[in-house]
Structures are given as C-alpha cells and as structure tokens.
Design a protein around this motif. Structure first.
Motif, short mmCIF file in Angstrom:
data_model
loop_
_atom_site.label_atom_id
_atom_site.label_comp_id
_atom_site.label_asym_id
_atom_site.label_seq_id
_atom_site.Cartn_x
_atom_site.Cartn_y
_atom_site.Cartn_z
N HIS A 113 0.83 -1.20 0.00
CA HIS A 113 0.00 0.00 0.00
C HIS A 113 0.87 1.26 0.00
CE1 HIS A 113 -3.86 2.02 0.47
NE2 HIS A 113 -3.19 2.90 1.21
N MET A 114 1.91 1.24 0.80
CA MET A 114 2.79 2.42 0.85
C MET A 114 3.49 2.62 -0.49
SD MET A 114 2.72 4.06 3.59
CE MET A 114 1.53 3.79 4.87
N HIS A 115 3.86 1.51 -1.10
CA HIS A 115 4.51 1.58 -2.41
C HIS A 115 3.54 2.20 -3.41
CE1 HIS A 115 5.90 -0.47 -6.28
NE2 HIS A 115 6.78 0.46 -6.00
N ALA A 116 2.30 1.71 -3.41
CA ALA A 116 1.30 2.24 -4.34
C ALA A 116 1.03 3.71 -4.05
CB ALA A 116 0.02 1.42 -4.22
N ASP A 117 1.00 4.07 -2.78
CA ASP A 117 0.74 5.46 -2.40
C ASP A 117 1.86 6.37 -2.92
OD1 ASP A 117 -1.07 7.08 -0.29
OD2 ASP A 117 1.00 7.80 -0.18
N LEU A 118 3.09 5.90 -2.79
CA LEU A 118 4.23 6.70 -3.29
C LEU A 118 4.14 6.87 -4.80
CD1 LEU A 118 7.44 5.34 -1.50
CD2 LEU A 118 6.50 7.63 -1.34
N GLU A 119 3.77 5.81 -5.48
CA GLU A 119 3.77 5.83 -6.94
C GLU A 119 2.54 6.54 -7.51
OE1 GLU A 119 6.23 4.92 -8.63
OE2 GLU A 119 7.19 3.09 -7.92
#
Lengths: 369, 470
Positions: B243-249
C-alpha cells in the motif's frame, strides 16, 4: 544460460547436513523452493532464471549443489559466502519483483538460508516435511498452519494424552575423563504430533502460531506429570516451557506433585522472545520458580542473542550455546558475554572431538543431539 | 485448628462466618498460632493479575498444609493464612514454606508491584497480638474485588470463529480504514514558552488502528495474546508495504504530506517483512521520490531470529531506513540490550510504574537509560503530563502519545479558522486517522498533518483538555 546439472540427491544432502552437525563444521546452505514459484512464474524459463540466480553460489568455497524432488535445489558451501549469497538473493528478489500483487511471494518462502551446524535441525525438518515420502503420503499440497487449523489442534489437544510424543535426551556432565547424566531433557516431538494430527500442514511455517501451539504442548506435558507416581522413578530433568504455562494452573499441579527428592533438581527452559512477550510475567514467574527451587535456562543462546538479551540481569542460571567452529576457535568470546554465575550447556557436541574440546575448554555440560 | 487445608471463597456470608469461626477458635488457644495477611488489594494495577493471585494462594496453601493451617480469600482480594508457628525458628527459617519465611518470599514476588513494601503483608502472633488480629478480622471489608477472568485459553469454537474473522478482515479490508497515524515530537528547550511552541515533529508512525478493528470485530483475544498479535502483525506486513509503495507511486495521500514536511514516516514491520521483495520495491520508490521512512521492529521479534534480524538490519542500512526498536516496557528495559541492534531510536513505553519503582529497580532503569542514551529514547504512550515530567528529568526529550496528540490538537484549534464547532477529541481523532471517512469531518484538513502547530496550548491547558475528554 545453461542450467547446471545437479545430482538428484536428497539422501546425499541429508548425510552432508548430519555430518556437519556431528563434526560441527561450519557450512551454509541455501534451499531454493522452485516448487513454490507462483503461477505467473511457473514457466520453464522462470525455472531456468531461478536456477541461474543461484548459480554464482556454486563458485563459493567447497560448494556442493543438490537436485531435490519437485525441482528444488540446495547448495551447501563453506564460510559465509557473503558476496555470492547477496548476489543470489538480489537476483531472486529481481525475479519476484515481476509478480502481480495478488501473487506476491516473500523472498524467505522461495529461498531459505541455513547456518550449519546450528540450524541443521531446521534444514532437516524442512527436508523431512518435503521429502518424497511425506509428499506421497499427503493427499494435498503442504500448507502452512493457519488460525483455523491452530484452533482445531488446540481443541484436539485440550484433553489429549500426548505421552507417546514425549521424548528424552541426556545432558552430560563431563567430570575429568568420566561423563555422567546431569539431567534429562524432556520435550514434545512437535513434528510427530503434526504428522499424526495434521499431516498436510507445516506447523512451523508461522513461528508465532507455532509458539502459541507449544502452550498446548506444555499443558499436556505437565498434565502427564501431575501425580507423584509419574515422577517417582525420575532423576533430575528439564522441561521446555512458555512463561504463560509457568504461570498457569497446570504448572501449580505439577509443582504440587513434584516429589521432595526432585525439588531443586528440575530445570525450566525458556526462550527470549517468550520472555519479552510478557517481561513482568516473566519476572514474577522467575521469582516464583526460584522460591520453589527450580533452575532456569535460556534456550537458543547465541552471540547474536546475548548481544540483545541480558541474561545476567534476567537472573537465569543456564544458557544453551551451540558448538560451532567460531566458538571452538575462540571459546572466550562466549564466556565474555556471560556472567560468571551462568553455566553454559553446549549443544550439538556429538563427535568425540567436540566432547574432547568441551572437556579441555571448561564446558562441563553438553547435549549431544 | 484443623489440619485439613480448606480454602474458603469470600463471596458469601457463609464464608465470612467460617473465617470468624476459625479466628475465634484460634484466639481461644492462641499459643504458637500465627496469622498472615497478604494485601493483594494494595498492589498497583494491573496487579494482581490472575496468575499472581493463583500462585500466592498456592504458596500460602503449601504453608497451610505443612503447618496445620487454612487459607481464606477476603472480599477485597487479600489472602489470609491462619496456621501454627512451631517454636524451632532456626529450622523453619531455612524452608521457604515456613510461616516466618513467607513474608520475604512474598516480597520477592510482589515487591515490584507495591509502592510501600512494608505494607505487603501483616503478621500477627496470636499469643501477643490477638486483639489487633481480631480488629482486622472484624473490620468492615474493603471494596469487593471482582474475580479476574481466568487467563486460560478459550478453546471454544467461538474463539476460532472470531480469530478467523479477524484474519479475513485484515486480509480483505480497504487498508486505510484500518490504519492510524501518530506524530511523535521532540521537545525543545524553552522555559516559559507554551508547551505547543516547544514541539518539533520528530516522525509520524503509521500503525493499525486497534480502535477501528475493535469496532468491526472482536480483537480482545488477539491483542491479549502476544503470539497471536505477532501473527496478525506479520499478516499485515505485505499489505502495508504494497500500500505504501502504491501510495508513493500514485495518489500520495499518505506519503505526500510527510515528504512536503520532510517528516519521516515510521512503519511497523517484522524482520521477514524487511527481507521481502515488497520492502525492496518500497525502498526503491522511496529513494526515487525522496520519501523518508523509518522501520520499527519489536524487540521480541528481533530476538526470535537474531540472524534474520541481522540480515534485515543490513537491508535497512542499504535502503537508508533507520531502525527503531519498540516494544520495551519498564521491565524489558532492564533485561535487554536494544542498543545491540544499533537503532536510531528506542521506544520505551511509559508506565506510572516507571515513576515509583523499588530502589533496586530504579537503579536498573537509570543504568539502562544511560546505556542506551536518553537522546535515543522516545517515551511512547505518553498519555499524561507525568510522562513528560519523568522523561525530562532523565534527559529524555522525545515523546509520543495521547497527551502530545492533545497538545498538538489544542494548538491546531487555536489557529484553525474552521474550528469553531470542533472538539479537541474530534481533532485528535481526525489527525490520527488515515481513513478518508473520518478525516472528511475536518473543515481544514490541510492543517491536520501540519507542523508547527502554532500558539495557544500550554501544558496546563492541554492537561485540562485531556482531563475533559471522556
């Protein structure tokens, strides 16, 4: 890239692992579970890529590759293999990075690294769980223990008699050239229980669910010893327990049944993560145990653990330390981590050379297996 | 007195009468008789925990069995032992179950849980102190203590259904609905300044909201059992990282504000999560966009597999994510070396027990703080001003907890143009949520994550504000 031709040799791998345990020679092993590659990576080219990822490790010192059933590969090599291992793990990570989120697979599930001889048991367990024989006996694929199965096991074990799964092994006291049994260690053969109650499950797949399950083992083991007759002919012994069990009614029943001749002769073995799960509970349990004459031992000791856990401040009496080449080369390194009052039980000292080393270097308590 | 050991429960008039009868009989022939009260009701909460009562009772019963005695459980939770005290004191003192050795044994067990150790037990030699003993027995009982729930596991099918439901909830829910955030602060020197003017944000921790989870399913067993709790935490690692990865991207809803403020986001991960590919992907993305993360690992997890932790530690170094060790309470602090993990910060959980420990415990706590270094400690779960006072007295200037949430919220309300109808509690809840459904109640959402927090809230005002929160 051409995939290397490895011998299909489960037996050879088991023999090598057992040999390192017996001789206490330091090796590392990587087990690549290509059979766990998810659907998106299950094509032949992916299998080849996975093999290529670890090929560099075959260049490590004294590397021996092994071709196992279901396409799995193991490589055993000498020393840490730091650079080759990092390269291999990075390559495997790269392979997994292509997976869609829904099929994400932790690196640790695809490739596991074992330090031998300390983790020989783990690797042997893994090989046993996945051996062709076990696979042939399983109706379905090997699955991890989950909450629902844990609950079923706990219900089944709540009143079960697990006496036939309790095993003993001696702790020897080396006294000059003589050796006597200092105490016997009593433990539950978890894999044998699992093979009976849930043969399709890997019960240690989630270490925390397994720890929870060991509380049921504790309770049933104590229940099997809750009358003085059960312990009448017993000599000094040690038990693996959780702090929570030590604080439970089953332990009090065991304590009440303990014959006077065994008071002061029983050692309780605890593990650091369990202690830190309820530190105040541990301190109370420790003080209660001391009041009732029990000795306490820290399981799975290592230099890495003792750098984090203050065994002196925790006021434990013994620590288990594996016999390793590092220890053999520098026995004082372990002693420096320990207060003088804490005695070491050397584990994995199976060979005559290891016993001789223990004698020479002042480690009078040893566990063979 | 009868040689039969009988423990009498204290929840009926009949048992009160039984105690009176025994006391009267003992006082009619007091020679060589002794009474000992163990004042469990005087222990500091959460003591006495069920196991403490159970084991104290076992010790007393052991003595009762050997010395023709009986144990009574009093209405206020205290235990009373009536027994004989044989004259050969030298011989008796050597066994822990002897009546005269009991106070010392009990003090060893309960000394850490009672403010005044001399008040743990009272002993009466009935021959000389019968009157005082009779006054104790006939005094009005203290407030009745509810029987603590037995801490045996719930082996029922209901437990399995509850835990499976939680398992499903954690793996299928919209993740931000399950998340909470909390900003830790660094307290700057500044005598005379209002407290809120001395706060510098230190990091923002993203956690799973137990409050939200408990509204949706029964989590009591999972929270109470550390092993189950770690299992569920591990279950969430992969989702949090993805989720954090998706949020960053993509949306940047969680991470963008922190990037703008140059504030580090802390994630709670297991060592297994750190060695996963999901972590590697997040580390790559963070480097690309300049997001700063720290990773909190519980000491319990680190000791479960020190070798894996060592590998995870190296990966954190490579990613440039500092390690924060959490999960230390006042006891763990004294039996561990968290500095062995070379952490950037160590989180110590505040407890009132830190403020008033036994002298030897105080020395151990002070030594542990000195070893770690107060500049590396964050006093976590600082729910009241007493935590700030205690921390500052030891050079600890980093804090995280509800009291600081309230100070920050008071500061926001003082400067917010839309805050007329807002309560402090609402402002705290909205700032702590990541769920859009909760945050949308704020008329000035940009301010919720902002720092500095402006003027207006002093320590006393915040303390009063916290006190008013139901």
């Amino acid at each position: 890239m051409q995939s290397p031709a490895y011998p299909d040799d489960m037996v050879g791998l088991r023999e090598l692992v057992q040999k390192t345990a017996l001789a206490a020679t330091q090796r590392r092993a990587l087990l690549l579970h290509t059979d766990r590659l998810p659907h998106a990576l299950a094509k032949p080219q992916h299998q080849r890529l996975a093999r290529a990822a670890i090929e560099g490790l075959t260049q490590a010192d004294r590397a021996q590759p092994f071709e196992l059933s279901r396409g799995r590969i193991a490589i055993v090599w000498r020393d840490r293999g730091g650079r080759e291992l990092d390269t291999a793990m990075a390559a495997i990570s790269h392979l997994l990075a292509d997976l869609p989120e829904s099929q994400a697979l932790p690196l640790g599930q695809l490739a596991s690294v074992y330090d031998l001889p300390e983790q020989a048991d783990w690797l042997l367990d893994e090989l046993r769980e996945n051996s062709p024989l076990a696979a042939a006996n399983d109706a379905g694929p090997s699955r991890a223990l989950d909450i629902a199965m844990l609950a079923r096991l706990e219900q089944t074990l709540a009143q079960a008699d697990i006496s036939r799964f309790i095993r003993w092994r001696p702790i020897l006291r080396l006294n000059g050239m003589a050796q006597v049994t200092a105490w016997e260690e009593r433990y539950v053969a978890a894999h044998d229980i699992a093979a009976t109650l849930c043969p399709d499950r890997r019960i240690k797949a989630d270490p925390w669910l397994f720890r929870r399950l060991t509380r049921s083992f504790d309770r049933r083991m104590l229940a099997s010893m809750s009358s003085p007759q059960d312990m009448r002919d017993s000599g000094p012994f040690a038990l693996n327990l959780n702090v929570g069990t030590l604080l439970g009614p089953e332990f009090l029943r065991f304590d009440a049944a303990l014959p006077a001749t065994l008071r002061g002769e029983v050692t309780l073995k605890l593990s650091a993560p369990d202690i830190l799960s309820d530190p105040a509970g541990f301190v109370f349990a420790r003080n209660f145990a001391n009041t009732r004459g029990y000795k306490l031992l820290l399981r799975h000791g290592s230099a890495a653990l003792l750098a984090l856990f203050d065994i002196g401040a925790a006021e434990l009496d013994y620590v288990e330390m594996p016999y390793t080449p590092t220890l053999a080369a520098d026995p004082d390194s372990a002693r420096l981590l320990l207060p003088a009052r804490v005695q070491t039980v050397l584990t994995g000292a199976t060979s005559p050379q290891a016993i001789a080393w223990a004698r020479t270097h002042g480690f009078p308590l040893v566990r063979g297996a | 007195m009868s040689g039969v050991v009988a423990e009498v429960a204290a929840d009926s008039a009949a048992s009160d009468r039984a105690l009176m009868d025994m006391a009267e009989r003992a006082l009619r022939a007091p020679r060589g008789k002794l009474a000992l009260a163990l004042h469990l009701s005087r222990l500091r909460p959460p003591a006495p925990r069920p196991h403490q009562t159970r084991m104290a009772r076992a010790l007393l019963q052991d003595t009762a069995q050997l010395h023709s005695g009986q144990v009574f459980a009093l209405r206020n939770g205290d235990l009373l032992l009536l027994c004989t005290a044989p004259p050969d004191e030298q011989r008796l003192i050597t066994t822990p179950s002897s009546p005269r050795a009991l106070p010392a044994a009990l003090l060893r067990l309960f000394g850490a849980d009672i403010p005044d150790q001399e008040k743990l037990t009272t002993t009466w030699r009935l021959e000389d102190e019968g009157d005082r003993f009779w006054m104790f027995v006939t005094a009005p009982p203290g407030p009745a203590q509810a029987d603590a729930a037995e801490d045996a596991p719930d082996d029922s099918g209901d437990s399995a259904a509850r835990l499976t439901a939680l398992d499903t909830l954690l793996t299928t829910s919209f993740l931000p609905d399950l998340l909470a955030q909390q900003t830790a602060i660094h307290l700057q020197p500044g005598r005379g300044l209002p407290l809120s003017a001395r706060l510098t944000p230190l990091f923002r921790e993203i956690t799973f909201s137990l409050a939200t989870l408990s509204q949706r399913t029964d989590i009591a067993e999972a929270v109470a059992d550390p092993f189950l709790f770690r299992h569920f935490t591990k279950l969430l690692d992969a989702r949090m990282l993805e989720h954090m990865h998706a949020d960053l991207e993509q949306s940047g809803k969680i991470t963008r504000g922190a990037v703008r403020q140059n504030l580090r986001l802390h994630l709670n991960l297991t060592p297994e999560g750190i060695v996963s590919t999901a972590f590697a992907r997040l580390a790559d993305a963070a480097q690309r966009v300049g997001a700063r993360f720290g990773v909190e690992v519980s000491l319990m997890e680190a000791t479960a597999d020190p070798q894996l932790m060592d590998y995870a530690r190296r990966l954190l170094d490579m990613a440039g994510f500092p390690l924060i060790v959490d999960g230390l309470d006042h006891v763990a602090l004294t039996i561990s070396h968290p500095a062995g993990l070379r952490p950037a910060l160590v989180k110590l959980t505040w407890s009132p027990l830190l403020a008033d420990p036994a002298p030897d415990v105080r020395r151990a706590i002070d030594a542990a703080i000195a070893r770690i270094g107060p500049e590396r400690l964050v006093l976590h779960r600082a729910e009241g001003e007493d935590a700030l006072v205690w921390g500052q007295a030891r050079g600890i200037m980093r804090f995280q907890g509800y009291f600081l949430d309230a100070v920050q919220a008071a500061g926001r309300i003082a400067t917010c143009h839309s805050a007329r109808a807002c309560t402090l509690r609402q402002c705290i809840a909205r700032a702590g949520a990541l769920s859009p459904a909760i945050r949308m109640g704020c008329g000035n959402p940009g301010l919720l994550d902002m720092a500095p927090y402006g003027r207006g809230a002093g320590s006393q005002e915040a303390a009063h504000a916290v006190a008013r929160i139901p």
